[in-house]
Design a protein around this motif. Structure first.
Motif, mmCIF file in Angstrom:
data_model
loop_
_atom_site.group_PDB
_atom_site.id
_atom_site.type_symbol
_atom_site.label_atom_id
_atom_site.label_comp_id
_atom_site.label_asym_id
_atom_site.label_seq_id
_atom_site.Cartn_x
_atom_site.Cartn_y
_atom_site.Cartn_z
ATOM 1 N N GLU A 1 0.828 -1.207 0.000
ATOM 2 C CA GLU A 1 0.000 0.000 0.000
ATOM 3 C C GLU A 1 0.863 1.259 0.000
ATOM 4 N N ASN A 2 2.001 1.227 0.682
ATOM 5 C CA ASN A 2 2.905 2.379 0.656
ATOM 6 C C ASN A 2 3.443 2.617 -0.746
ATOM 7 N N ALA A 3 3.760 1.541 -1.457
ATOM 8 C CA ALA A 3 4.228 1.676 -2.837
ATOM 9 C C ALA A 3 3.134 2.278 -3.709
ATOM 10 N N ARG A 4 1.921 1.822 -3.532
ATOM 11 C CA ARG A 4 0.789 2.352 -4.305
ATOM 12 C C ARG A 4 0.620 3.859 -4.044
ATOM 13 N N ARG A 5 0.710 4.256 -2.779
ATOM 14 C CA ARG A 5 0.571 5.680 -2.433
ATOM 15 C C ARG A 5 1.696 6.516 -3.025
ATOM 16 N N LEU A 6 2.906 6.015 -2.953
ATOM 17 C CA LEU A 6 4.048 6.741 -3.507
ATOM 18 C C LEU A 6 3.902 6.919 -5.015
ATOM 19 N N ARG B 1 1.150 6.946 -6.696
ATOM 20 C CA ARG B 1 0.058 7.900 -6.904
ATOM 21 C C ARG B 1 0.548 9.336 -6.713
#
Length: 67
Positions: A2-7, A9
């Motif tokens: 999820e952190n990778a997805r947020r970054l 984005r």
């Protein structure tokens, strides 16, 4: 993940780098090949050799479009 997805984005939302290709990688991406797409990245590599190969492919695509 999820952190990778947020970054990713955050990068996509920044007008200054919005067109930057994003590569992610590691062992997990070898086991779940479509994971990078789910996270919003442009590509993935499971090791350094494949990362260099993908970056070279992207560079060739970019320079062919500029010519």
């Amino acid at each position: 993940m999820e952190n990778a997805r947020r970054l990713i984005r955050l990068i996509r939302d920044d007008d200054e780098v919005v067109n930057t290709k994003i590569m992610i990688g590691g062992v997990a991406f070898g086991q779940i090949p479509d994971l990078y797409e789910d996270l919003g990245a442009d590509g993935c590599a499971t090791d350094a050799e494949n990362a260099v190969r993908l970056a070279a492919d992207w560079w060739r695509e970019r320079t062919n479009h500029v010519s």
